[in-house]
Design a protein around this motif. Structure first.
Motif, PDB file in Angstrom:
ATOM      1  N   LEU B 126       0.825  -1.207   0.000  1.00 15.19           N
ATOM      2  CA  LEU B 126       0.000   0.000   0.000  1.00 15.19           C
ATOM      3  C   LEU B 126       0.861   1.261   0.000  1.00 15.19           C
ATOM      4  O   LEU B 126       0.379   2.349  -0.318  1.00 15.19           O
ATOM      5  N   GLU B 131      -2.116   8.864   0.597  1.00 18.45           N
ATOM      6  CA  GLU B 131      -3.373   9.233   1.275  1.00 18.45           C
ATOM      7  C   GLU B 131      -4.264  10.118   0.384  1.00 18.45           C
ATOM      8  O   GLU B 131      -5.459   9.876   0.237  1.00 18.45           O
ATOM      9  N   VAL B 134      -5.978   8.194  -2.423  1.00 18.15           N
ATOM     10  CA  VAL B 134      -7.078   7.356  -1.940  1.00 18.15           C
ATOM     11  C   VAL B 134      -8.290   8.223  -1.599  1.00 18.15           C
ATOM     12  O   VAL B 134      -9.422   7.901  -1.959  1.00 18.15           O
ATOM     13  N   TRP B 171      -7.037   0.113   2.264  1.00 17.08           N
ATOM     14  CA  TRP B 171      -6.416   1.281   2.891  1.00 17.08           C
ATOM     15  C   TRP B 171      -6.968   1.493   4.297  1.00 17.08           C
ATOM     16  O   TRP B 171      -6.217   1.699   5.258  1.00 17.08           O
ATOM     17  N   SER B 174      -5.918  -1.187   6.745  1.00 15.39           N
ATOM     18  CA  SER B 174      -4.505  -1.075   7.152  1.00 15.39           C
ATOM     19  C   SER B 174      -4.326  -0.055   8.268  1.00 15.39           C
ATOM     20  O   SER B 174      -3.384  -0.130   9.055  1.00 15.39           O
ATOM     21  N   LYS B 175      -5.269   0.908   8.329  1.00 16.51           N
ATOM     22  CA  LYS B 175      -5.204   1.944   9.372  1.00 16.51           C
ATOM     23  C   LYS B 175      -5.530   1.363  10.749  1.00 16.51           C
ATOM     24  O   LYS B 175      -5.206   1.950  11.777  1.00 16.51           O
ATOM     25  N   LYS B 180      -0.634  -4.471   5.089  1.00 15.88           N
ATOM     26  CA  LYS B 180      -0.141  -3.254   4.432  1.00 15.88           C
ATOM     27  C   LYS B 180       0.050  -3.445   2.933  1.00 15.88           C
ATOM     28  O   LYS B 180       0.807  -2.709   2.304  1.00 15.88           O
TER      29      LYS B 180
END
Lengths: 217, 217
Positions: B126, B131, B134, B171, B174-175, B180
């Motif tokens: 990723l 950011e 996305v 995404w 993964s936060k 990842k």
């Protein structure tokens, strides 16, 4: 004949492009502090580009539309790495754009436009537009997109959304001996005036709503 | 850690950007002739960006779609006018793009995407995405646009159109401790493979047709 103006305004450095557009250096941290000819334009209000960018930010924040100005194309000749943290461009030139300046999506429609300001009172000269912009807008219309130009008559403080089809029509006629400008009166009759707002100052999508309604008929 | 590669290939000067993208200086007349480290990449075939640009030119010429790569945003600090004929940029820096690299219109749909190539075999990290890209794709989907990423696995010579919704989902996970990267197998199952063609080499709109069909259901 090219001129460049550099001004400091609200912490941003503005560079006047040869084509008359203003370029905002938006990463102030990368601008070294040194003496620079400072000219305040604050009394003249926002430029047309500033007004459109402000409107676009407003529309984006409220999930009304996603419309961005494209970066100005540049031909890079030489790059160096004085520090490991940032690539530095030492030699580059402004390149001809192959499209319009703005595009995006609104109400599911593909939106594509350019913006021009004139100091003339009775007409906007076609010299304000470029062949590639007109061709690009013609291709957009062929694809069923919403293409237009925002034209601002500075002396009247009036801005209009003019359908790209009108610009293309004048452009083609000028090639065969027709007039080299679009009359103010014609734009007033065949375009959609952008009523000025408070927030944003230039709510141009209201005029685009009328263009879309015309497009759907 | 940034590096720059300059190569001369078919009369064009290519510059490797810090983000790994290749930038083609398309106005050869403005490139002064002087010795330069020449590396031929011809045996490696087209880069992903070249393949997409070639496809876009093909689609534009045949009135199939109007899709362009946006210019790379640059912060300009210093401009001079050594000759009256051309403004010269003496100091500038690469800026962070606020959107994806490609957008346009196809079959009346607003199209928006980015393209990434990976040398990995089992997944694309990723870390290849940013950011702001996305977030931009999420805004496009919210506006009912067609958002996706083209992902190329170099080792398999396979390229896929992966819906933006899938990227956004990975995404977000993964936060909150999720993996990842997006697995190759997942992309194979949830993306649309771009069958290689002759002209153009990467007919990615065929895969986009399948994405649009999914979008309309």
């Amino acid at each position: 004949m090219y001129r460049v103006y550099i001004q400091l305004e609200m912490g941003r450095r503005m560079i006047k492009y040869p084509n008359g557009n203003t370029f905002a250096v938006n990463n102030a941290a990368q601008v070294p502090s040194r003496p620079s000819p400072a000219v305040s334009y604050s009394k003249r209000g926002m430029t047309l580009e500033d007004a459109i960018n402000t409107a676009n930010t407003f529309y984006l924040d409220r999930q009304i539309a996603v419309i961005h100005k494209k970066p100005t194309p540049i031909n890079i000749v030489n790059v160096s790495y004085p520090k490991r943290s940032a690539a530095k461009i030492n030699e580059a030139y402004f390149a001809q754009a192959s499209t319009t300046d703005y595009n995006g999506i609104y109400r599911g429609f593909y939106i594509d436009f350019d913006a021009k300001e004139t100091q003339h009172k009775t007409a906007i000269p076609l010299a304000n537009f470029h062949e590639h912009q007109v061709k690009h807008l013609a291709a957009i219309i062929q694809q069923n997109g919403i293409g237009f130009v925002i034209i601002r008559f500075a002396v009247y403080n009036e801005s209009f959304v003019l359908p790209a089809s009108e610009l293309i029509s004048f452009w083609q006629q000028s090639k065969t001996g027709g007039r080299k400008s679009i009359p103010y009166q014609y734009i007033k009759e065949h375009g959609f005036i952008i009523s000025s707002g408070l927030i944003p100052e230039l709510p141009y999508l209201k005029a685009v709503d009328l263009l879309i309604a015309q497009h759907q008929n």
